[in-house]
Motif scaffolding. Structure first.
Motif, PDB file in Angstrom:
ATOM      1  N   LEU A  96       0.828  -1.213   0.000  1.00 53.82           N
ATOM      2  CA  LEU A  96       0.000   0.000   0.000  1.00 53.82           C
ATOM      3  C   LEU A  96       0.860   1.260   0.000  1.00 53.82           C
ATOM      4  CD1 LEU A  96      -2.728  -1.147   2.553  1.00 53.82           C
ATOM      5  CD2 LEU A  96      -3.068  -0.725   0.098  1.00 53.82           C
ATOM      6  N   ILE A  97       1.945   1.267   0.773  1.00 55.78           N
ATOM      7  CA  ILE A  97       2.827   2.434   0.794  1.00 55.78           C
ATOM      8  C   ILE A  97       3.483   2.620  -0.566  1.00 55.78           C
ATOM      9  CG2 ILE A  97       4.934   3.402   1.798  1.00 55.78           C
ATOM     10  CD1 ILE A  97       2.560   3.513   3.673  1.00 55.78           C
ATOM     11  N   LYS A  98       3.930   1.530  -1.167  1.00 52.98           N
ATOM     12  CA  LYS A  98       4.581   1.624  -2.486  1.00 52.98           C
ATOM     13  C   LYS A  98       3.616   2.132  -3.550  1.00 52.98           C
ATOM     14  CE  LYS A  98       8.363  -1.709  -2.172  1.00 52.98           C
ATOM     15  NZ  LYS A  98       8.923  -2.985  -2.702  1.00 52.98           N
ATOM     16  N   ALA A  99       2.339   1.788  -3.412  1.00 51.67           N
ATOM     17  CA  ALA A  99       1.352   2.226  -4.400  1.00 51.67           C
ATOM     18  C   ALA A  99       1.236   3.743  -4.427  1.00 51.67           C
ATOM     19  CB  ALA A  99      -0.005   1.603  -4.101  1.00 51.67           C
ATOM     20  N   ASN A 100       1.555   4.396  -3.314  1.00 46.01           N
ATOM     21  CA  ASN A 100       1.508   5.856  -3.254  1.00 46.01           C
ATOM     22  C   ASN A 100       2.842   6.493  -3.609  1.00 46.01           C
ATOM     23  OD1 ASN A 100      -1.191   6.205  -2.542  1.00 46.01           O
ATOM     24  ND2 ASN A 100      -0.765   5.839  -0.377  1.00 46.01           N
ATOM     25  N   ARG A 101       3.794   5.671  -4.063  1.00 45.98           N
ATOM     26  CA  ARG A 101       5.114   6.185  -4.418  1.00 45.98           C
ATOM     27  C   ARG A 101       5.489   5.751  -5.830  1.00 45.98           C
ATOM     28  NH1 ARG A 101       8.037   8.044  -0.371  1.00 45.98           N
ATOM     29  NH2 ARG A 101      10.040   7.469  -1.280  1.00 45.98           N
ATOM     30  N   SER A 102       4.486   5.711  -6.712  1.00 48.66           N
ATOM     31  CA  SER A 102       4.714   5.281  -8.083  1.00 48.66           C
ATOM     32  C   SER A 102       5.475   6.350  -8.859  1.00 48.66           C
ATOM     33  CB  SER A 102       3.369   5.015  -8.770  1.00 48.66           C
ATOM     34  OG  SER A 102       2.634   6.227  -8.868  1.00 48.66           O
ATOM     35  N   ASN A 103       5.921   5.973 -10.062  1.00 44.58           N
ATOM     36  CA  ASN A 103       6.614   6.940 -10.918  1.00 44.58           C
ATOM     37  C   ASN A 103       5.706   8.112 -11.260  1.00 44.58           C
ATOM     38  OD1 ASN A 103       9.032   5.538 -11.019  1.00 44.58           O
ATOM     39  ND2 ASN A 103       8.395   4.297 -12.773  1.00 44.58           N
ATOM     40  N   GLN A 104       4.417   7.847 -11.407  1.00 42.13           N
ATOM     41  CA  GLN A 104       3.487   8.932 -11.717  1.00 42.13           C
ATOM     42  C   GLN A 104       3.432   9.932 -10.570  1.00 42.13           C
ATOM     43  OE1 GLN A 104      -0.308   9.093 -14.184  1.00 42.13           O
ATOM     44  NE2 GLN A 104      -1.100   8.426 -12.208  1.00 42.13           N
ATOM     45  N   ARG A 137      -7.563   4.522   2.588  1.00 43.92           N
ATOM     46  CA  ARG A 137      -7.201   4.439   4.000  1.00 43.92           C
ATOM     47  C   ARG A 137      -7.997   3.340   4.702  1.00 43.92           C
ATOM     48  NH1 ARG A 137      -5.905  10.569   6.210  1.00 43.92           N
ATOM     49  NH2 ARG A 137      -4.238  10.985   4.715  1.00 43.92           N
ATOM     50  N   GLU A 138      -9.222   3.123   4.263  1.00 45.97           N
ATOM     51  CA  GLU A 138     -10.020   2.061   4.865  1.00 45.97           C
ATOM     52  C   GLU A 138      -9.409   0.691   4.587  1.00 45.97           C
ATOM     53  OE1 GLU A 138     -12.735   0.374   7.255  1.00 45.97           O
ATOM     54  OE2 GLU A 138     -12.292   2.520   7.031  1.00 45.97           O
ATOM     55  N   VAL A 139      -8.802   0.534   3.417  1.00 44.08           N
ATOM     56  CA  VAL A 139      -8.096  -0.717   3.115  1.00 44.08           C
ATOM     57  C   VAL A 139      -6.953  -0.921   4.096  1.00 44.08           C
ATOM     58  CG1 VAL A 139      -6.656  -1.910   1.411  1.00 44.08           C
ATOM     59  CG2 VAL A 139      -8.741  -0.753   0.675  1.00 44.08           C
ATOM     60  N   MET A 140      -6.201   0.155   4.360  1.00 44.15           N
ATOM     61  CA  MET A 140      -5.094   0.052   5.316  1.00 44.15           C
ATOM     62  C   MET A 140      -5.612  -0.234   6.720  1.00 44.15           C
ATOM     63  SD  MET A 140      -1.866   2.666   5.856  1.00 44.15           S
ATOM     64  CE  MET A 140      -1.253   2.372   4.193  1.00 44.15           C
ATOM     65  N   MET A 165       0.600   7.388  11.352  1.00 44.29           N
ATOM     66  CA  MET A 165       2.046   7.188  11.415  1.00 44.29           C
ATOM     67  C   MET A 165       2.590   6.598  10.117  1.00 44.29           C
ATOM     68  SD  MET A 165       2.220   5.761  15.325  1.00 44.29           S
ATOM     69  CE  MET A 165       3.964   5.364  15.303  1.00 44.29           C
ATOM     70  N   LEU A 166       1.743   5.904   9.388  1.00 44.85           N
ATOM     71  CA  LEU A 166       2.154   5.320   8.115  1.00 44.85           C
ATOM     72  C   LEU A 166       1.997   6.296   6.956  1.00 44.85           C
ATOM     73  CD1 LEU A 166       0.615   1.767   8.616  1.00 44.85           C
ATOM     74  CD2 LEU A 166       3.046   2.243   8.283  1.00 44.85           C
ATOM     75  N   VAL A 167       0.839   6.967   6.890  1.00 47.19           N
ATOM     76  CA  VAL A 167       0.578   7.810   5.725  1.00 47.19           C
ATOM     77  C   VAL A 167       1.260   9.176   5.837  1.00 47.19           C
ATOM     78  CG1 VAL A 167      -1.614   6.644   5.278  1.00 47.19           C
ATOM     79  CG2 VAL A 167      -1.606   8.751   6.620  1.00 47.19           C
ATOM     80  N   GLY A 168       1.446   9.686   7.071  1.00 43.51           N
ATOM     81  CA  GLY A 168       2.037  11.004   7.232  1.00 43.51           C
ATOM     82  C   GLY A 168       3.457  11.101   6.700  1.00 43.51           C
ATOM     83  N   PRO A 169       4.379  10.257   7.167  1.00 42.82           N
ATOM     84  CA  PRO A 169       5.745  10.313   6.653  1.00 42.82           C
ATOM     85  C   PRO A 169       5.827  10.045   5.154  1.00 42.82           C
ATOM     86  CG  PRO A 169       5.678   9.073   8.697  1.00 42.82           C
ATOM     87  CD  PRO A 169       4.248   9.318   8.295  1.00 42.82           C
ATOM     88  N   ASN A 170       4.963   9.151   4.666  1.00 48.06           N
ATOM     89  CA  ASN A 170       4.975   8.856   3.235  1.00 48.06           C
ATOM     90  C   ASN A 170       4.596  10.091   2.425  1.00 48.06           C
ATOM     91  OD1 ASN A 170       5.326   6.970   1.097  1.00 48.06           O
ATOM     92  ND2 ASN A 170       3.118   6.781   0.911  1.00 48.06           N
TER      93      ASN A 170
END
Length: 201
Positions: A96-104, A137-140, A165-170
């Motif tokens: 899930l974290i990687k999905a928010n860090r794609s090349n796009q 976020r509900e998935v997480m 704590m997971l989504v903020g730093p990301n």
């Protein structure tokens, strides 16, 4: 493409079959304008049409107003929620974290920064933005709750605080990409491991 209640409710029904290439060009034109530093207020349908190489009528057949178009562009940037294996809390959180860090996301890193002031000022855009991100976020949350049930995570874990704590730093790491002491490679794994150290039984 219906991605949020705001967009789905306000968009006019198309009078002719949708053109996926035109849709993509329009949405990417919005993201390009935002990443160039333009505010939502400054972006016009005319500017989007010119950048996408389509007529204004093409946009208005698909979106009833600029706000609905902006929200769909943000949803396109986010992309679909990845499919999770459901075997390991750690692995699913990393996915899930990687999905928010794609090349796009990397290419359009300035979009979120440009949207921040608009989210604070415009309740309609904020509502649309929340409609886009809340299902993700509900998935997480579901992954964290599953971890509590399986014993992978502590029974008294605060799910909402752990989520932040997971989504903020990301998000911050995406906004301020030039951080040599925090390499992009392995960031998702390092973040998840750091949070899980405090979440372990």
């Amino acid at each position: 493409m219906t991605t949020a209640p705001l967009a789905g409710q306000e968009r006019k029904a198309p009078g002719r079959p949708r053109n996926a290439l035109a849709d993509s060009a329009i949405l990417h034109a919005v993201l390009d304008l935002l990443s160039e530093g333009q505010t939502v207020a400054a972006i016009s349908i005319e500017a989007v049409a010119a950048k996408a190489g389509v007529g204004k009528a093409t946009i208005y057949r698909r979106w009833a107003n600029k706000e609905a178009l902006i929200i769909d562009a943000v949803a396109a940037l986010k992309g679909p929620v990845p499919e999770l294996a459901g075997e390991s809390v750690r692995d699913d959180l990393v996915t899930l974290i990687k999905a928010n860090r794609s090349n796009q996301h990397h290419n359009y890193g300035k979009v979120t920064a440009c949207l921040m002031p608009e989210l604070m000022r415009d309740d309609q855009i904020m509502a649309g933005y929340q409609a886009v991100i809340e299902p993700r976020r509900e998935v997480m949350r579901g992954v964290l709750r599953r971890g509590i049930e399986t014993g992978e995570l502590r029974s008294d874990l605060d799910v909402e605080l752990t989520l932040l704590m997971l989504v903020g730093p990301n998000m911050l790491n995406g906004l301020f990409a030039q951080q040599p002491r925090v390499p992009r490679e392995g960031f998702a794994e390092a973040l998840v491991d750091a949070v899980l150290r405090g979440a372990a039984p």
